[in-house]
Write an enzyme that holds these catalytic residues in place. Structure first.
Site, short mmCIF file in Angstrom:
data_model
loop_
_atom_site.label_atom_id
_atom_site.label_comp_id
_atom_site.label_asym_id
_atom_site.label_seq_id
_atom_site.Cartn_x
_atom_site.Cartn_y
_atom_site.Cartn_z
N GLU A 200 0.86 -1.19 0.00
CA GLU A 200 0.00 0.00 0.00
C GLU A 200 0.89 1.24 0.00
O GLU A 200 1.63 1.48 0.95
CB GLU A 200 -0.90 -0.02 1.24
CG GLU A 200 -1.87 1.14 1.32
CD GLU A 200 -2.66 1.17 2.62
OE1 GLU A 200 -3.04 2.27 3.04
OE2 GLU A 200 -2.87 0.09 3.22
N ASP B 65 -4.46 10.20 9.51
CA ASP B 65 -3.15 9.71 9.92
C ASP B 65 -2.60 10.43 11.14
O ASP B 65 -2.80 11.63 11.31
CB ASP B 65 -2.17 9.84 8.76
CG ASP B 65 -2.57 8.95 7.59
OD1 ASP B 65 -2.73 7.74 7.83
OD2 ASP B 65 -2.76 9.45 6.48
#
Length: 257
Positions: A46, A57
């Protein structure tokens, strides 16, 4: 057959996906990292497309995004780096990113480039399902790109079933209502959530992400799903690595032992 589909047809458990940020720690590390992830024994790669405001994130991946952008990484540069990567990489490869830079690049041009270089799927956390269905589903299918939606402990059963009905690769199970890298270990509360979703008998495979970092958390996640995604812990491992190839392979092997 899309490589993601083939993977889950042939491997039902302990599927390991490794996330890293393109252009981190150094601009030209993208392909060498991909090669080391494959050599280490992971199942999916990924690649994070750096963005100035990665909402899902935590600090570790935010920091890697900032460094990658400072290094000069962009979508254009990433596609240049990925040109011809299929000569060396046979694993499914997924791009994870946010809508803003992709729309600026041009969605159809982006999908076309993904197809051209050999990308198998996309994870776009800020793409609403209705917008996907109305505007992008046909386009993604035209270029054989599987789209992955995220669910969390707060996602209702109705919504999870809707996501399952409109998915064709795997479902990304966010392990907790937080940002990446915020926790270590897996709590009883998270296990209850994993069991609840497992009992729903969804048609799509599920990978658990956020808080997976080592053999123990990977094995626990794999008891309740088809496997797991490691991101922040991997970024930490490679940040100060003096030998990316050796360190990456050693780390992945320690997880899947």
């Amino acid at each position: 057959m899309n490589r993601i589909q083939y993977l889950f047809n042939t491997k039902k458990e302990r599927v390991l996906s490794i996330y890293f940020t393109a252009g981190f720690p150094h601009l030209e590390d993208t392909l060498p990292i991909m090669e080391a992830i494959q050599a280490g024994g992971a199942d999916i790669i990924e690649i994070g497309v750096p963005y100035s405001d990665p909402i899902a994130d935590g600090p570790t991946i935010q920091d890697s995004n900032q460094i990658a952008l400072e290094n000069g990484m962009s979508l254009k540069k990433l596609f240049e780096q990925l040109k011809g990567f299929r000569a060396k990489i046979n694993l499914p490869v997924v791009l994870m990113g946010y809508l803003n830079p992709i729309i600026q690049y041009g969605m159809e041009e982006f999908c076309q480039k993904c197809k051209e270089v050999g990308i198998d799927g996309l994870i776009l956390p800020d793409l609403p399902m209705q917008q996907y269905l109305d505007d992008y589903k046909e386009m993604f299918e035209k270029y054989d790109l599987f789209n992955t939606f995220l669910i969390s402990p707060q996602t209702s059963e109705k919504r999870i079933r809707e996501i399952d009905a409109n998915s064709n690769g795997f479902i990304y199970m966010v392990s907790s209502h937080s940002i990446t890298g915020a926790k270590s270990g897996i709590s009883e509360e998270q296990v209850t959530y994993f069991e609840r979703v497992k009992a729903m008998g969804l048609k799509n495979p599920r990978l658990i992400g956020f808080g997976i970092s080592d053999a123990e958390t990977f094995s626990t996640a794999s008891q309740y799903s088809n496997g797991a995604i490691i991101g922040s812990a991997f970024i930490k491992k490679i940040k100060d690595s003096a030998n990316l190839n050796a360190d990456i392979q050693e780390y992945i092997k320690s997880v899947i032992q």
